[in-house]
Design a protein around this motif. Structure first.
Motif, PDB file in Angstrom:
ATOM      1  N   ASP A 154       0.844  -1.201   0.000  1.00 12.23           N
ATOM      2  CA  ASP A 154       0.000   0.000   0.000  1.00 12.23           C
ATOM      3  C   ASP A 154       0.870   1.238   0.000  1.00 12.23           C
ATOM      4  O   ASP A 154       2.066   1.198   0.282  1.00 12.23           O
ATOM      5  CB  ASP A 154      -1.020  -0.028   1.149  1.00 12.23           C
ATOM      6  N   THR A 155       0.237   2.346  -0.342  1.00 14.25           N
ATOM      7  CA  THR A 155       0.995   3.581  -0.554  1.00 14.25           C
ATOM      8  C   THR A 155       1.614   4.105   0.741  1.00 14.25           C
ATOM      9  O   THR A 155       2.650   4.769   0.702  1.00 14.25           O
ATOM     10  CB  THR A 155       0.092   4.653  -1.182  1.00 14.25           C
ATOM     11  N   SER A 156       1.004   3.777   1.886  1.00 10.00           N
ATOM     12  CA  SER A 156       1.601   4.265   3.139  1.00 10.00           C
ATOM     13  C   SER A 156       2.976   3.627   3.355  1.00 10.00           C
ATOM     14  O   SER A 156       3.906   4.287   3.846  1.00 10.00           O
ATOM     15  CB  SER A 156       0.665   3.974   4.322  1.00 10.00           C
ATOM     16  N   GLU A 157       3.122   2.369   2.968  1.00 14.43           N
ATOM     17  CA  GLU A 157       4.447   1.730   3.075  1.00 14.43           C
ATOM     18  C   GLU A 157       5.446   2.404   2.138  1.00 14.43           C
ATOM     19  O   GLU A 157       6.614   2.599   2.487  1.00 14.43           O
ATOM     20  CB  GLU A 157       4.366   0.253   2.683  1.00 14.43           C
ATOM     21  N   ALA A 158       5.006   2.709   0.935  1.00 14.95           N
ATOM     22  CA  ALA A 158       5.898   3.359  -0.030  1.00 14.95           C
ATOM     23  C   ALA A 158       6.336   4.727   0.475  1.00 14.95           C
ATOM     24  O   ALA A 158       7.510   5.111   0.370  1.00 14.95           O
ATOM     25  CB  ALA A 158       5.193   3.485  -1.384  1.00 14.95           C
ATOM     26  N   ALA A 196      -3.528  -8.486 -16.999  1.00 19.38           N
ATOM     27  CA  ALA A 196      -2.634  -8.456 -15.823  1.00 19.38           C
ATOM     28  C   ALA A 196      -1.768  -7.193 -15.827  1.00 19.38           C
ATOM     29  O   ALA A 196      -1.560  -6.574 -14.771  1.00 19.38           O
ATOM     30  CB  ALA A 196      -1.756  -9.709 -15.802  1.00 19.38           C
ATOM     31  N   ILE A 197      -1.275  -6.801 -16.995  1.00 18.90           N
ATOM     32  CA  ILE A 197      -0.401  -5.622 -17.047  1.00 18.90           C
ATOM     33  C   ILE A 197      -1.229  -4.335 -16.882  1.00 18.90           C
ATOM     34  O   ILE A 197      -0.761  -3.355 -16.282  1.00 18.90           O
ATOM     35  CB  ILE A 197       0.436  -5.605 -18.344  1.00 18.90           C
ATOM     36  N   ALA A 198      -2.460  -4.341 -17.362  1.00 19.05           N
ATOM     37  CA  ALA A 198      -3.317  -3.164 -17.139  1.00 19.05           C
ATOM     38  C   ALA A 198      -3.536  -2.959 -15.639  1.00 19.05           C
ATOM     39  O   ALA A 198      -3.488  -1.833 -15.134  1.00 19.05           O
ATOM     40  CB  ALA A 198      -4.655  -3.338 -17.866  1.00 19.05           C
ATOM     41  N   ARG A 199      -3.765  -4.061 -14.922  1.00 13.28           N
ATOM     42  CA  ARG A 199      -3.963  -3.923 -13.476  1.00 13.28           C
ATOM     43  C   ARG A 199      -2.673  -3.496 -12.780  1.00 13.28           C
ATOM     44  O   ARG A 199      -2.693  -2.676 -11.868  1.00 13.28           O
ATOM     45  CB  ARG A 199      -4.511  -5.234 -12.892  1.00 13.28           C
ATOM     46  N   ALA A 200      -1.539  -4.037 -13.226  1.00 12.03           N
ATOM     47  CA  ALA A 200      -0.256  -3.600 -12.662  1.00 12.03           C
ATOM     48  C   ALA A 200      -0.023  -2.118 -12.948  1.00 12.03           C
ATOM     49  O   ALA A 200       0.466  -1.374 -12.082  1.00 12.03           O
ATOM     50  CB  ALA A 200       0.884  -4.458 -13.224  1.00 12.03           C
ATOM     51  N   GLY A 201      -0.391  -1.678 -14.157  1.00 14.74           N
ATOM     52  CA  GLY A 201      -0.221  -0.269 -14.523  1.00 14.74           C
ATOM     53  C   GLY A 201      -1.053   0.654 -13.651  1.00 14.74           C
ATOM     54  O   GLY A 201      -0.608   1.750 -13.270  1.00 14.74           O
ATOM     55  N   ALA A 202      -2.253   0.198 -13.296  1.00 19.56           N
ATOM     56  CA  ALA A 202      -3.092   1.003 -12.398  1.00 19.56           C
ATOM     57  C   ALA A 202      -2.440   1.119 -11.018  1.00 19.56           C
ATOM     58  O   ALA A 202      -2.497   2.175 -10.377  1.00 19.56           O
ATOM     59  CB  ALA A 202      -4.482   0.372 -12.295  1.00 19.56           C
ATOM     60  N   ARG A 203      -1.796   0.035 -10.582  1.00 21.71           N
ATOM     61  CA  ARG A 203      -1.074   0.082  -9.299  1.00 21.71           C
ATOM     62  C   ARG A 203       0.090   1.075  -9.388  1.00 21.71           C
ATOM     63  O   ARG A 203       0.328   1.864  -8.473  1.00 21.71           O
ATOM     64  CB  ARG A 203      -0.525  -1.305  -8.939  1.00 21.71           C
ATOM     65  N   VAL A 204       0.823   1.024 -10.491  1.00 20.94           N
ATOM     66  CA  VAL A 204       1.942   1.957 -10.674  1.00 20.94           C
ATOM     67  C   VAL A 204       1.444   3.393 -10.577  1.00 20.94           C
ATOM     68  O   VAL A 204       2.031   4.233  -9.863  1.00 20.94           O
ATOM     69  CB  VAL A 204       2.633   1.719 -12.035  1.00 20.94           C
ATOM     70  N   ALA A 205       0.358   3.692 -11.269  1.00 23.26           N
ATOM     71  CA  ALA A 205      -0.162   5.070 -11.278  1.00 23.26           C
ATOM     72  C   ALA A 205      -0.554   5.515  -9.870  1.00 23.26           C
ATOM     73  O   ALA A 205      -0.288   6.656  -9.456  1.00 23.26           O
ATOM     74  CB  ALA A 205      -1.363   5.151 -12.224  1.00 23.26           C
ATOM     75  N   LEU A 206      -1.166   4.604  -9.120  1.00 20.45           N
ATOM     76  CA  LEU A 206      -1.580   4.908  -7.746  1.00 20.45           C
ATOM     77  C   LEU A 206      -0.377   5.249  -6.856  1.00 20.45           C
ATOM     78  O   LEU A 206      -0.362   6.252  -6.134  1.00 20.45           O
ATOM     79  CB  LEU A 206      -2.317   3.674  -7.191  1.00 20.45           C
ATOM     80  N   PHE A 207       0.666   4.411  -6.921  1.00 18.15           N
ATOM     81  CA  PHE A 207       1.853   4.628  -6.084  1.00 18.15           C
ATOM     82  C   PHE A 207       2.611   5.878  -6.513  1.00 18.15           C
ATOM     83  O   PHE A 207       3.081   6.654  -5.686  1.00 18.15           O
ATOM     84  CB  PHE A 207       2.775   3.399  -6.130  1.00 18.15           C
ATOM     85  N   ARG A 208       2.706   6.060  -7.813  1.00 22.67           N
ATOM     86  CA  ARG A 208       3.438   7.216  -8.318  1.00 22.67           C
ATOM     87  C   ARG A 208       2.744   8.510  -7.886  1.00 22.67           C
ATOM     88  O   ARG A 208       3.403   9.465  -7.436  1.00 22.67           O
ATOM     89  CB  ARG A 208       3.499   7.121  -9.841  1.00 22.67           C
TER      90      ARG A 208
END
Lengths: 371, 371
Positions: A154-158, A196-208
């Motif tokens: 989760d983003t709090s860890e990042a 799978a990569i679309a979902r990973a990309g959404a995670r990247v956008a969230l963390f970034r």
């Protein structure tokens, strides 16, 4: 303790001692240039994954063909690549331990070194090592893209890690995110991989977004592999991709249905074996579990009409199909391993050949670089 | 190209860099002496199989503990053992190729060298090499004991080979028979193993009688492994046995039900890994397919309450059971590999320890000796 090479320059392929890894230079070069051109046309960069080949000569050719640098999974691999002249190496993995942190920091005196983190202990160890070595390390926060392996969830860890990295300035800095979806590489259909990569990309956008909102810059987002790199590039969330198997290929990747727009890849890696016993019912090759990794299936024998029935430590028992060609003791047979990375790791040399002749045997110097 | 050792003498186990092979010296010595004493009490001899450990230091200790010599599967392994001072080495495998024959004959200048054959081409290549080197090679005719792998299948083939060997006197001589039933090693019940070895013993008697009736002496019948050696000894057809895994052990052999009268063996070999990521759902160890062979199943984590869910190239994902102990990043965990031989072949060092301290890291010099 390194065994001698199985072939000399100029030898015909048939003279290579067995079992031995072969690299078809025409196929290798075609794969290398096709993937690098495709990535460049997408506006991305290739950071070639050295875990697949562990071979400095291949690494140098990847950089010469436009790769921004290499990545690898172990400090010992990074040591080999830096020693071989690669000036930009990313350990695309989290590492733990003061000894490993010190060795990595020592490399940063002579090369640009990146490494991943997903816990505060790693940041503390790397920070202390970089300060002691007076050499800067660039950190990437690894995010869990859905693999349930390493990476923050989760983003709090990042954000906690980004703040911890800041406390070690100027010896540590945040380069960005490592986001690799390993399971997606081997999903057979392009649609499954794209999902799978679309979902990973959404995670990247969230963390970034969370990191940048808190004032932490993510200059790079890196990840992707041979099975998915066009998808990471198309999605726009990644700045560089990390294909490794693309220059070698294996039976498992060959079973993937082609992905949208990516160049077709040729099988460049083979294992050459000798027939040591020949019967009407079966034959036996001189390569077994110590010459082939079997985690992704048995090796295959294209064009021979034979099928591998099973491997034991030093033997492959093969059985003939209806169209099998006759085999005699002493014949040599080429095979394609199920999974290239751990197969290459079993060998000390890769025999580069073209037009039926050996050009050179290249040492796989990072073979066995486990820690 | 050999990576540095992962530990120094005197280090506590916890300081060993990971992933690393560990050897519990108390368990190793107990296994070594128990098996050698058992075999001696049966009137047999141990020819220790070096393919399991590939380590000169272990080989020397086996000879010091009464082994008549070593056996191995590859010429490259024989080269390592002879260089390390082992004076009696048998390649318990058929080998094909003029280069391999020449290398083997060169070894016979300084050691007693045996090798197996199952086809006339092998005899011809070995005969020419031994004559050229002016060094004698002792040949064993490998018989197919029911494995359907290498080995002659009928007595007429054996007689043809014995006559061929005679034509190369004095450089080739017939030592006897190689008779190994590899499949029997891993049959779980003692009754199944006994049945397989009884059938192999009947084959040995048949071939021996045919050869002796034709005037060919079989001074030795050699074979057997850790799973069956008491059975080969009890049957009376074998003169020496070739256990290898007995000094190390693995999860697959541990699953065998005990055989009649044989000493129980302790797990001496472990792989030490570090926890690099720890979550409530799972943890990740820093050893994967390049640290563990998985052909005989995933590694196990005795006493930890954790189970290996899966391995990727450099990671093991482990999941907790109800009684799992808490794990934090940086903790080190011992594991038992599924199959010792190909696991050892992935490592360059084995860390011998006792009482919680490292005694020495021994080089696995024949690792990667593929040809």
């Amino acid at each position: 303790m390194t065994p001698p090479p199985p072939a000399r320059p100029g030898d015909p392929i048939e003279a290579v001692d067995t079992p031995a890894l072969l690299l078809d230079l025409d196929a290798f070069e075609a794969n290398l240039h096709a993937v690098h051109a495709f990535v460049a046309a997408c506006g991305g960069r290739v950071r070639a994954h050295g875990k697949a080949h562990k071979c400095p000569e291949i690494a140098r050719r990847q950089v010469a063909a436009g790769a921004v640098g290499l990545c690898c999974q172990k400090v010992g691999e990074a040591e080999v690549f830096v020693r071989a002249g690669i000036r930009d190496v990313l350990v695309s993995n989290v590492i733990v331990g003061e000894s490993k942190a010190r060795r990595l920091a020592a490399l940063a005196r002579g090369a640009r070194i990146g490494v991943c983190v997903d816990s505060p202990l790693q940041v503390a160890q790397l920070g202390a090592a970089a300060r002691d070595a007076q050499a800067p390390l660039e950190l990437l926060i690894e995010i869990d893209t859905g693999m349930m392996r390493c990476g923050v969830r989760d983003t709090s860890e990042a954000l906690e890690l980004a703040r911890a990295i800041d406390t070690h300035r100027p010896w540590l800095s945040l380069r960005g995110l490592q986001a690799y979806q390993g399971r997606a590489q081997h999903l057979r259909s392009p649609e499954e991989r794209a999902d799978a990569i679309a979902r990973a990309g959404a995670r990247v956008a969230l963390f970034r977004a969370a990191l940048e909102a808190a004032g932490h810059r993510c200059a790079e987002v890196t990840g992707g592999g041979t099975g998915t790199y066009p998808l990471e590039l198309a999605g726009g969330a990644w700045t560089e991709v990390q294909p490794g198997s693309y220059v070698l290929m294996d039976a498992d990747y060959a079973a993937n249905l082609p992905a949208h727009g990516a160049p077709a890849l040729r099988q460049a890696l083979e294992v050459l074996c000798t027939v040591i016993t020949a019967r009407d019912t079966h034959a036996v090759l001189d390569g077994g579990l110590k010459a082939f990794a079997v985690d992704s299936g048995l090796p295959v024998l294209p064009g021979s009409g034979w099928r591998v029935r099973g491997l034991s430590d030093e033997h492959a028992v093969i059985v003939p199909g209806d169209d099998a060609r006759a085999l005699a003791v002493g014949d040599k047979l080429r095979s394609v391993p199920g999974h290239c990375d751990p197969t290459v790791n079993l060998h000390d040399w890769i025999v580069a050949h073209r037009g039926g002749r050996v050009e050179q045997a290249w040492p796989i110097e990072a073979r066995g670089a486990l820690f």
